[in-house]
Design a protein around this motif. Structure first.
Motif, PDB file in Angstrom:
ATOM      1  N   VAL A  38       0.511  32.135  19.745  1.00 43.67           N
ATOM      2  CA  VAL A  38      -0.294  32.511  18.591  1.00 43.67           C
ATOM      3  C   VAL A  38       0.598  32.880  17.415  1.00 43.67           C
ATOM      4  N   ASP A  39       0.202  32.438  16.215  1.00 37.72           N
ATOM      5  CA  ASP A  39       0.880  32.863  14.995  1.00 37.72           C
ATOM      6  C   ASP A  39       0.362  34.258  14.655  1.00 37.72           C
ATOM      7  N   LEU A  40       1.183  35.278  14.923  1.00 41.26           N
ATOM      8  CA  LEU A  40       0.721  36.665  14.760  1.00 41.26           C
ATOM      9  C   LEU A  40       0.367  36.995  13.323  1.00 41.26           C
ATOM     10  N   SER A  41       1.134  36.463  12.362  1.00 40.33           N
ATOM     11  CA  SER A  41       0.860  36.780  10.960  1.00 40.33           C
ATOM     12  C   SER A  41      -0.526  36.273  10.547  1.00 40.33           C
ATOM     13  N   LEU A  42      -0.893  35.066  10.991  1.00 36.55           N
ATOM     14  CA  LEU A  42      -2.222  34.528  10.687  1.00 36.55           C
ATOM     15  C   LEU A  42      -3.307  35.323  11.405  1.00 36.55           C
ATOM     16  N   LEU A  43      -3.018  35.723  12.636  1.00 35.46           N
ATOM     17  CA  LEU A  43      -3.978  36.502  13.402  1.00 35.46           C
ATOM     18  C   LEU A  43      -4.228  37.857  12.753  1.00 35.46           C
TER      19      LEU A  43
ATOM     20  N   GLU B  61      -3.910  38.529   9.586  1.00 35.06           N
ATOM     21  CA  GLU B  61      -4.694  38.278   8.374  1.00 35.06           C
ATOM     22  C   GLU B  61      -6.168  38.094   8.706  1.00 35.06           C
ATOM     23  N   ARG B  62      -6.457  37.354   9.782  1.00 37.65           N
ATOM     24  CA  ARG B  62      -7.853  37.141  10.188  1.00 37.65           C
ATOM     25  C   ARG B  62      -8.542  38.458  10.522  1.00 37.65           C
ATOM     26  N   ILE B  63      -7.829  39.284  11.291  1.00 43.16           N
ATOM     27  CA  ILE B  63      -8.416  40.567  11.701  1.00 43.16           C
ATOM     28  C   ILE B  63      -8.630  41.475  10.496  1.00 43.16           C
ATOM     29  N   SER B  64      -7.658  41.508   9.591  1.00 41.29           N
ATOM     30  CA  SER B  64      -7.740  42.382   8.427  1.00 41.29           C
ATOM     31  C   SER B  64      -8.886  41.987   7.509  1.00 41.29           C
ATOM     32  N   ALA B  65      -9.185  40.681   7.431  1.00 42.70           N
ATOM     33  CA  ALA B  65     -10.234  40.200   6.518  1.00 42.70           C
ATOM     34  C   ALA B  65     -11.625  40.249   7.141  1.00 42.70           C
ATOM     35  N   ALA B  66     -11.703  40.524   8.442  1.00 39.62           N
ATOM     36  CA  ALA B  66     -12.990  40.487   9.149  1.00 39.62           C
ATOM     37  C   ALA B  66     -13.673  41.852   9.136  1.00 39.62           C
ATOM     38  N   ASP B  67     -14.998  41.846   9.299  1.00 46.60           N
ATOM     39  CA  ASP B  67     -15.709  43.107   9.469  1.00 46.60           C
ATOM     40  C   ASP B  67     -15.663  43.495  10.942  1.00 46.60           C
ATOM     41  N   THR B  68     -16.291  44.618  11.293  1.00 47.36           N
ATOM     42  CA  THR B  68     -16.175  45.158  12.640  1.00 47.36           C
ATOM     43  C   THR B  68     -16.677  44.194  13.709  1.00 47.36           C
ATOM     44  N   ASP B  69     -17.842  43.583  13.484  1.00 49.11           N
ATOM     45  CA  ASP B  69     -18.405  42.660  14.473  1.00 49.11           C
ATOM     46  C   ASP B  69     -17.516  41.430  14.636  1.00 49.11           C
ATOM     47  N   GLU B  70     -17.018  40.902  13.522  1.00 49.06           N
ATOM     48  CA  GLU B  70     -16.135  39.733  13.581  1.00 49.06           C
ATOM     49  C   GLU B  70     -14.830  40.070  14.307  1.00 49.06           C
ATOM     50  N   GLN B  71     -14.326  41.290  14.059  1.00 49.23           N
ATOM     51  CA  GLN B  71     -13.094  41.708  14.736  1.00 49.23           C
ATOM     52  C   GLN B  71     -13.284  41.750  16.249  1.00 49.23           C
TER      53      GLN B  71
ATOM     54  N   ALA C 242       3.404  40.781  26.385  1.00 45.62           N
ATOM     55  CA  ALA C 242       3.381  42.216  26.092  1.00 45.62           C
ATOM     56  C   ALA C 242       3.979  42.549  24.728  1.00 45.62           C
ATOM     57  N   GLY C 243       5.143  41.979  24.409  1.00 49.54           N
ATOM     58  CA  GLY C 243       5.794  42.280  23.136  1.00 49.54           C
ATOM     59  C   GLY C 243       4.977  41.832  21.951  1.00 49.54           C
ATOM     60  N   ALA C 244       4.355  40.635  22.063  1.00 56.06           N
ATOM     61  CA  ALA C 244       3.530  40.119  20.967  1.00 56.06           C
ATOM     62  C   ALA C 244       2.273  40.967  20.784  1.00 56.06           C
ATOM     63  N   PHE C 245       1.662  41.380  21.908  1.00 50.35           N
ATOM     64  CA  PHE C 245       0.474  42.229  21.812  1.00 50.35           C
ATOM     65  C   PHE C 245       0.815  43.567  21.165  1.00 50.35           C
ATOM     66  N   ALA C 246       1.958  44.122  21.546  1.00 45.77           N
ATOM     67  CA  ALA C 246       2.383  45.395  20.952  1.00 45.77           C
ATOM     68  C   ALA C 246       2.605  45.254  19.452  1.00 45.77           C
ATOM     69  N   THR C 247       3.207  44.135  19.034  1.00 47.47           N
ATOM     70  CA  THR C 247       3.429  43.892  17.605  1.00 47.47           C
ATOM     71  C   THR C 247       2.105  43.784  16.866  1.00 47.47           C
ATOM     72  N   LEU C 248       1.146  43.046  17.435  1.00 43.98           N
ATOM     73  CA  LEU C 248      -0.180  42.920  16.833  1.00 43.98           C
ATOM     74  C   LEU C 248      -0.857  44.275  16.746  1.00 43.98           C
ATOM     75  N   PHE C 249      -0.774  45.040  17.827  1.00 49.90           N
ATOM     76  CA  PHE C 249      -1.414  46.347  17.882  1.00 49.90           C
ATOM     77  C   PHE C 249      -0.868  47.273  16.788  1.00 49.90           C
ATOM     78  N   GLU C 250       0.452  47.284  16.621  1.00 52.00           N
ATOM     79  CA  GLU C 250       1.089  48.169  15.640  1.00 52.00           C
ATOM     80  C   GLU C 250       0.786  47.757  14.204  1.00 52.00           C
ATOM     81  N   ALA C 251       0.387  46.503  13.991  1.00 51.92           N
ATOM     82  CA  ALA C 251       0.096  46.018  12.644  1.00 51.92           C
ATOM     83  C   ALA C 251      -1.314  46.368  12.189  1.00 51.92           C
ATOM     84  N   LEU C 252      -2.120  46.923  13.095  1.00 49.28           N
ATOM     85  CA  LEU C 252      -3.505  47.248  12.758  1.00 49.28           C
ATOM     86  C   LEU C 252      -3.656  48.722  12.392  1.00 49.28           C
TER      87      LEU C 252
END
Length: 448
Positions: free
Chosen positions: A5-10, A12-22, A36-46
């Motif tokens: 998965v492209d984390l940067s695009l992911l 962006e998608r999460i940031s632009a979505a509302d709660t239900d879409e997220q 695990a490392g990629a999930f941790a990076t995604l988690f920390e970016a939210l």
């Protein structure tokens, strides 16, 4: 888990979505398959309010791996956000290696709670690891290695490997009955050997071995230069206690780089991107307070020459140039020194030569830029005297920056202080004070 998965695009998608879409995005299979490392990076970016929704989509079996991959501040936040039941489920999956990584960043009561859920073997390994300092590789040695007794035959060894579920390219270590390290043997060599050949006759006894009290830097360098997947770690009695592999070495290198980078701003590599505002503000306030003290010291130096500044306004305009040139020159030397010390390239034997070299560079650059800046300042203010004054300030400050860029990290290291953390603050103060004093002092002598 895999990572396609492209984390940067992911993000962006999460940031632009509302709660239900997220919630729909969090349930997508590609997120469930993140390593695990990629999930941790995604988690920390939210942001904090989106994190637990994502956390609850993570399979329970992956909780420990993901928490271990997180920064300490983020891990602490997650654990504090869990219910008692959820926390017990997580702690029940811990082994000694993960707990060692968590131990320095969690409250004592959580650590004791986790220890209570460890097996007897893991508790013994955890206690042994805690006998080492944070900077010693013995603390982080992976004790779960594949070791075989030297007295068995190649045929018996292959049977044991099949039983243990051996997977290439894991290292195979040969030991004595009392676990003293003998050497290494690879699977291909074992397959090609005569069935009754003893492992003691097949083992490579000239392989590189790390002592348990070696520094993390030394261990990482050894792995890097060995071209081996892993290296054995032994104690003072030469007993095998574990190994360091390329994955751990790369992780330690990354942490060291981030630590140096963040330390230059008075922060830790464990700081969370979305840490609570009050917590982050308190941490940064300390650094701002230290910076204020250094700035006050520089201001006091300037105030000593208030009379000359009042009469020659050009000096006030040119002061930032003097400070900036000294600061940049000093940071170059300081960065070079910190890197050299981290790689164990700076020793008592070469410090004098290094100082001589940096002073030479400082002198040449000081003269070059002093002439250029002096000419520009003289033409700007139509005053050769102003040009000469700033030239003196530049030369003195750049040479001073080179001198203290070498001395400060050496002294801090002897005092057991982190040069990356405190070095830049002290150096900035020195170059500001010396630069202003040389510049304004020369002006007072020549203009008043």
């Amino acid at each position: 888990m895999s990572n396609t998965v492209d984390l940067s695009l992911l993000i962006e998608r999460i940031s632009a979505a509302d709660t239900d879409e997220q919630r729909q995005i969090f349930n997508e299979p590609e997120i469930q398959q993140l390593e695990a490392g990629a999930f941790a990076t995604l988690f920390e970016a939210l942001p904090l309010d989106q994190r637990m929704e994502l956390w609850r989509q993570l399979p329970l079996n992956d909780h420990v791996d993901v928490l271990t991959a997180m920064r300490a501040d983020t891990r602490e936040w997650v654990i504090q956000s869990l219910s008692d039941t959820e926390l017990d489920l997580v702690l029940g999956q811990l082994d000694n290696l993960s707990l060692i990584e968590w131990a320095d960043s969690l409250p004592e009561e959580i650590i004791e709670r986790a220890i209570g859920k460890l097996s007897k073997e893991d508790i013994e390994l955890f206690d042994r690891a805690n006998q080492y300092d944070d900077d010693q590789i013995g603390r982080y040695a992976n004790p779960k290695v594949l070791s075989l007794p030297q007295g068995i035959s190649a045929k018996r060894a292959k049977v044991l490997l099949e039983r243990y579920g051996y997977q290439y390219p894991a290292s195979i270590y040969v030991v004595t009955r009392d676990t003293k390290f003998v050497g290494t043997i690879n699977y291909q060599q074992l397959n090609e050997a005569e069935p009754l050949t003893k492992l003691s006759n097949l083992a490579n006894t000239d392989c590189l071995v790390l002592e348990d009290d070696a520094s993390l830097t030394e261990a990482v360098e050894a792995v890097e230069h060995s071209q081996q997947f892993s290296l054995p770690i032994v104690d003072e009695n030469f007993a095998l206690i574990g190994e360091i592999d390329t994955h751990l070495a790369m992780e330690l290198m990354r942490e060291n780089y981030e630590s140096t980078l963040m330390a230059n701003a008075g922060m830790s590599e464990e700081d969370d991107l979305f840490a609570p505002i009050t917590k982050s503000a308190k941490k940064r306030a300390v650094w701002l307070g230290i910076n204020l003290l250094t700035a006050v010291l520089a201001s006091i130096t300037i105030s000593l020459f208030e009379d000359v500044i009042a009469q020659v306004v050009a000096l006030a305009i040119l002061m930032p140039i003097v400070a900036s040139m000294g600061g940049i020159a000093g940071s170059q030397t300081l960065t070079l020194m910190i890197r050299g010390m981290a790689l164990n390239q700076v020793t008592a034997g070469n410090r004098r030569s290094l100082l001589h070299n940096e002073l030479g560079i400082g002198f040449l650059n000081g003269v070059l830029w002093a002439v250029l800046i002096g000419l520009m300042a003289g033409l700007w203010f139509q005053s050769p005297m102003i040009g000469a004054i700033i030239s003196v300030g530049i030369v003195v400050n750049i040479i001073t920056a080179a001198l203290f860029g070498v001395l400060i990290p050496v002294v801090l290291d002897k005092l057991k202080l982190d040069p990356a953390l405190a070095g830049s603050v002290i150096l900035t103060t020195v170059t500001d004070v010396v630069g202003f004093f040389a510049f304004l002092g020369t002006a007072k002598l020549l203009l008043l």
